[in-house]
Motif scaffolding. Sequence first.
Motif, PDB file in Angstrom:
ATOM      1  N   LEU A   1      49.050  16.157  39.101  1.00  0.00           N
ATOM      2  CA  LEU A   1      48.804  16.140  37.672  1.00  0.00           C
ATOM      3  C   LEU A   1      49.702  17.182  37.016  1.00  0.00           C
TER       4      LEU A   1
ATOM      5  N   CYS B   1      43.163  14.991  30.064  1.00  0.00           N
ATOM      6  CA  CYS B   1      43.181  15.735  31.325  1.00  0.00           C
ATOM      7  C   CYS B   1      41.960  16.628  31.521  1.00  0.00           C
TER       8      CYS B   1
ATOM      9  N   PRO C   1      38.608  17.029  33.075  1.00  0.00           N
ATOM     10  CA  PRO C   1      38.081  16.257  34.203  1.00  0.00           C
ATOM     11  C   PRO C   1      36.631  15.842  34.012  1.00  0.00           C
TER      12      PRO C   1
ATOM     13  N   THR D   1      37.633  14.981  38.945  1.00  0.00           N
ATOM     14  CA  THR D   1      38.681  13.965  38.905  1.00  0.00           C
ATOM     15  C   THR D   1      38.993  13.607  37.455  1.00  0.00           C
ATOM     16  N   GLN D   2      40.006  12.762  37.269  1.00  0.00           N
ATOM     17  CA  GLN D   2      40.359  12.324  35.926  1.00  0.00           C
ATOM     18  C   GLN D   2      39.526  11.125  35.472  1.00  0.00           C
TER      19      GLN D   2
END
Length: 694
Positions: free
Chosen positions: A159, A229, A231, A236-237
């Motif tokens: 990322l 972005c 999370p 996680t995304q």
Amino acid sequence: MNKNKLSRLLLFVYLLQQALIPAFAHAYIGPGAGFAFLGSAFVFILTIGLAVLTILFWPLQLLLRKFRKKGISKKARARRVVIMGLDGLEPKLVEKYMAEGRLPNFQKLKDEGAYSRLGTTLPSLSPVAWSTFQTGVNPGAHNIFDFLTRDKRYCLPLLSSTETTSVMKYFRFGPFKVKRGERAEVKLLRKSKPFWKILGDRGIFSNIIRVPISYPPEKFAGNILSAMCTPDLRGTQGTFSFFTSDPGHHEASSDGIIGGEVNSLEKIGDTYHGVLVGPPDAANPSQNLKLNFTVTPKSTTLADFQIGNDKFSLELGKLSDWISVKFGKKIFGIARFCLRASQPECSVYISPINVDPSNPALPISQPIYFSNWIAKSQGLFGTLGMLEDTWGRNELALNDSAFLEQAYLTHNEREKMFFETLSKTREGLCCCVFDASDRIQHMFWRYMDPNHPSPLEGDEFKDTIPKMYERMDELVGKTMSKLNPKDTFVILSDHGFASFRRCIGLNAWLYQNGYLALKEGAKPGRDYFQDVDWSKTKAFAVGLSGIYINRKGREVNGIVSEDEARLLKQELSTKIEQLRDPQDNAEVVSKVYDTVVHYTGIYAKDAPDLIIGYYPGFRVSWDSVTGTVEEEIFTDNLKAWSGDHHVDPKLIPGILFVNQKKELNNPHIADLAPTVLDLFNVPIPKYMEGKVLI
């Protein structure tokens, strides 16, 4: 005092604070990075303490501000600036629908003010463009080049916007310090300085709502709610969960799905049992906390659902409200639930578990209590960076109807927080970005393109995108009704949109043309460059836009010298620009950009060596993004994600409206930061590259 009365008291104190001294609520007292495990009691106590200090010291603060000459200058040309970002609004459609009379408020704004297409960044990706919007500099100076970058140690995708590290924390006693243990720390990788931070340094307050690439939120003299972005609770995304009792569905998904998990429901009597996976267990990081739930079908269209202490009904195909879920003793999240099938087999979709804004386990706002205030004023709201679950739709965990409902539920939340925040911003800056325009075009463009290969679900969705533009027009009209005569109002999109019909396997092309090598005996098909022979590889592709040269001294296994790299870039550019689609001999690539020519700044050395600018209709393949060397170069895009903006930025500009009669001379998204500073009579830093527009 009960909780409701306390909430009202705190809200009153907060509003008083905003009215009397809007520049005070600047101190960031946050949980740092990683999981903070802050309970609501702590947040309330923290809020009360800061509010009391505000009331006690506001006269002194006002005197200090006056002495330091902070605040909005008498020479400022605006007392309040309102910026509305409508992500991905396409100028050709805006102009078409205005001409047809479908967008009366946009038309009014154009007639009374000004309109122009807006130049965007190379590449035309949201994290790149919004970072330039914030900072007024090119990607080489703000360090965001794509959603993904590559890890130089392993050449694996990472990322691009954040980095998580482990940091040792200490107790300090004068000159002595004692270890108290390691803690995860999240670092924002976007560099340079957002223009609202510069305003804050001058005592000009800002409310910043969901502007992409703002996680983790930075300290500054204002309020900010993070966006892209950010999370989910699992880190996680956005990992959705699909639970089903249908063994056939498990067989169909045996090769794995992207962006989520397929899990089993166990039937015991008339009830189905499942286990929802939550965040890592702090006591045992290799394990995740879990939460049991049950589903009891009542008919073909209705089921009772229980998770924790919450019991509610689910209607077939309809998303629930946000439901609180608690993992362990102090980690709070929220999720939406959707019954996808009831009989004879049962299936349930569960959205990614968002951080609870009223009990944030991660730093999603600055000050920490800002998200709590929004939640108290409007109810729970989603906090994930990309709230609309596009992968849930791509992987058929959602259908078009449920996805569209999810998109507009998110949009309604954004409208509420925007207008609530706008009403509190008596002067200074209020900026909010709306995402529905981008997400709906991504997923419904196939209904506008008769040549798109992706399957459709029904004629009722053919006007989804035009209706979305009309919905955005209503938002514009409502905003204009709340403006003061001297307010400056700006609307922009970061890029436009086009169809995405055909996938290009960049790594497959590099492999078939001798620039990327596989280990002896290996065949194409494995992801994350697992079988790549780096000792023979000259170039590789990562992310949605870039090709990297495997350079000596830069990549861990680099083999290409600097002199060879210059010639190799020219060779690759020439060949890639000559690509033709074997299906119809159509041109694929408009231009290959050498970033040495187009990027400047101290981070330009970390950029991809080449950026591919596609013609509309084409984009890098889904698998090539994360390092898969596919067997074929050209394939059909059969996913619901059927529209995209990853084409040559010269072919896909954004839009810009302002409510002032000004000549907009070839505006670029980099121009917004210096323009806002100039409106407030704040000196523009020399490093900013944009020009003043109004």
